[in-house]
Design a protein around this motif. Sequence first.
Motif, PDB file in Angstrom:
ATOM      1  N   LEU A 166       0.839  -1.204   0.000  1.00 24.08           N
ATOM      2  CA  LEU A 166       0.000   0.000   0.000  1.00 24.08           C
ATOM      3  C   LEU A 166       0.866   1.244   0.000  1.00 24.08           C
ATOM      4  O   LEU A 166       0.910   2.007   0.960  1.00 24.08           O
ATOM      5  N   ASN A 167       1.583   1.451  -1.091  1.00 20.88           N
ATOM      6  CA  ASN A 167       2.438   2.627  -1.211  1.00 20.88           C
ATOM      7  C   ASN A 167       1.649   3.790  -1.790  1.00 20.88           C
ATOM      8  O   ASN A 167       0.792   3.614  -2.659  1.00 20.88           O
ATOM      9  N   SER A 168       1.929   4.975  -1.290  1.00 24.89           N
ATOM     10  CA  SER A 168       1.218   6.167  -1.745  1.00 24.89           C
ATOM     11  C   SER A 168       1.440   6.395  -3.231  1.00 24.89           C
ATOM     12  O   SER A 168       2.570   6.389  -3.719  1.00 24.89           O
ATOM     13  N   GLY A 169       0.351   6.586  -3.972  1.00 26.84           N
ATOM     14  CA  GLY A 169       0.436   6.854  -5.404  1.00 26.84           C
ATOM     15  C   GLY A 169       0.571   5.618  -6.272  1.00 26.84           C
ATOM     16  O   GLY A 169       0.595   5.703  -7.502  1.00 26.84           O
ATOM     17  N   GLN A 170       0.668   4.425  -5.665  1.00 30.83           N
ATOM     18  CA  GLN A 170       0.821   3.198  -6.435  1.00 30.83           C
ATOM     19  C   GLN A 170      -0.533   2.536  -6.648  1.00 30.83           C
ATOM     20  O   GLN A 170      -1.318   2.376  -5.725  1.00 30.83           O
ATOM     21  N   GLU A 171      -0.814   2.158  -7.865  1.00 30.53           N
ATOM     22  CA  GLU A 171      -2.086   1.517  -8.199  1.00 30.53           C
ATOM     23  C   GLU A 171      -1.896   0.001  -8.269  1.00 30.53           C
ATOM     24  O   GLU A 171      -0.959  -0.494  -8.902  1.00 30.53           O
ATOM     25  N   ILE A 172      -2.760  -0.731  -7.578  1.00 31.91           N
ATOM     26  CA  ILE A 172      -2.692  -2.196  -7.581  1.00 31.91           C
ATOM     27  C   ILE A 172      -3.732  -2.726  -8.559  1.00 31.91           C
ATOM     28  O   ILE A 172      -4.938  -2.546  -8.363  1.00 31.91           O
ATOM     29  N   GLU A 173      -3.283  -3.341  -9.610  1.00 32.06           N
ATOM     30  CA  GLU A 173      -4.188  -3.885 -10.622  1.00 32.06           C
ATOM     31  C   GLU A 173      -4.554  -5.321 -10.249  1.00 32.06           C
ATOM     32  O   GLU A 173      -3.693  -6.192 -10.120  1.00 32.06           O
ATOM     33  N   ILE A 174      -5.848  -5.570 -10.045  1.00 31.69           N
ATOM     34  CA  ILE A 174      -6.317  -6.887  -9.625  1.00 31.69           C
ATOM     35  C   ILE A 174      -6.565  -7.748 -10.870  1.00 31.69           C
ATOM     36  O   ILE A 174      -7.587  -7.625 -11.532  1.00 31.69           O
ATOM     37  N   THR A 175      -5.610  -8.587 -11.193  1.00 31.93           N
ATOM     38  CA  THR A 175      -5.714  -9.502 -12.334  1.00 31.93           C
ATOM     39  C   THR A 175      -5.713 -10.941 -11.830  1.00 31.93           C
ATOM     40  O   THR A 175      -5.288 -11.204 -10.695  1.00 31.93           O
ATOM     41  N   PRO A 176      -6.167 -11.903 -12.641  1.00 35.21           N
ATOM     42  CA  PRO A 176      -6.122 -13.312 -12.219  1.00 35.21           C
ATOM     43  C   PRO A 176      -4.722 -13.765 -11.826  1.00 35.21           C
ATOM     44  O   PRO A 176      -4.543 -14.525 -10.877  1.00 35.21           O
ATOM     45  N   GLU A 177      -3.706 -13.288 -12.564  1.00 34.23           N
ATOM     46  CA  GLU A 177      -2.334 -13.672 -12.247  1.00 34.23           C
ATOM     47  C   GLU A 177      -1.911 -13.105 -10.884  1.00 34.23           C
ATOM     48  O   GLU A 177      -1.222 -13.755 -10.101  1.00 34.23           O
ATOM     49  N   PHE A 178      -2.346 -11.855 -10.619  1.00 35.23           N
ATOM     50  CA  PHE A 178      -2.014 -11.221  -9.349  1.00 35.23           C
ATOM     51  C   PHE A 178      -2.665 -11.975  -8.187  1.00 35.23           C
ATOM     52  O   PHE A 178      -2.053 -12.211  -7.157  1.00 35.23           O
ATOM     53  N   ILE A 179      -3.927 -12.396  -8.359  1.00 38.14           N
ATOM     54  CA  ILE A 179      -4.650 -13.117  -7.316  1.00 38.14           C
ATOM     55  C   ILE A 179      -3.971 -14.455  -7.033  1.00 38.14           C
ATOM     56  O   ILE A 179      -3.808 -14.849  -5.872  1.00 38.14           O
TER      57      ILE A 179
END
Length: 248
Positions: free
Chosen positions: A231-244
Amino acid sequence: MKYKVSKEELDALFREVYSSPQAEKDYTTPSLKIEEEYKFLAYKYKYALKNFLISNIPVQFNIISFNSYVGNQISEKNFYINGYDVEKKYRLYVCASESIEDIINQHLNFDVNKLLNDKFNIQSFLDNLSDVMVSQLKNDFPFTFRKINRPVIQFYEDEFVKLEYKLDIKGKTTQISLLIEKTMVDAVDISPFVFSPPTTIGKKKVKKLKDMLPVSFEVVSKPINISVDMLNSGQEIEITPEFIKQIR
């Protein structure tokens, strides 16, 4: 019989006192220590705070950062404060910078507001904000909250956790904070999972899918465990099947 002190002794005493080095006292409030362990709490309540601000701040704003701190001293100067006593064991305070009132009133340039001399009411804003945030806290802290009318921050124990949200309003920075007694935070096993309701577009897509399929079905989702260090400021976490798959 009175004891008389000679003039020479008094002179020597004054010279000793006034010639000794005097260390200047430090009256500044010690800075709070950043504590990443509690940052997920600031993230968890950010959604409720933003929803409230959208409906209650009549000018454009942005939550530019949020963080968590631990300490034992804080200044009430330049802050509006609403306090709560929790189970007669803990204290909780909702704080807003005094500057938020001036910043918003400065940008209320609507003709209607000018005619009615309508200004932003900071106390009403803080009361409503406190109700919303306490309502969210009750989901994690199954305690009784009683409002206290004291403009001074005072905890039962020394340490507290500060959840701080910095806002940008028309190019000027202000802040809203939650101060929670540390023993209260540590007394409850708070779930690290953050659940958010589906968006309007998401609801429409689910409804459209139900209309297209001739069979009944149920959409079941599972929580995703996102660690605090992601949870870094300004960083976007993209929720993809690979990420999950990677984090499960």
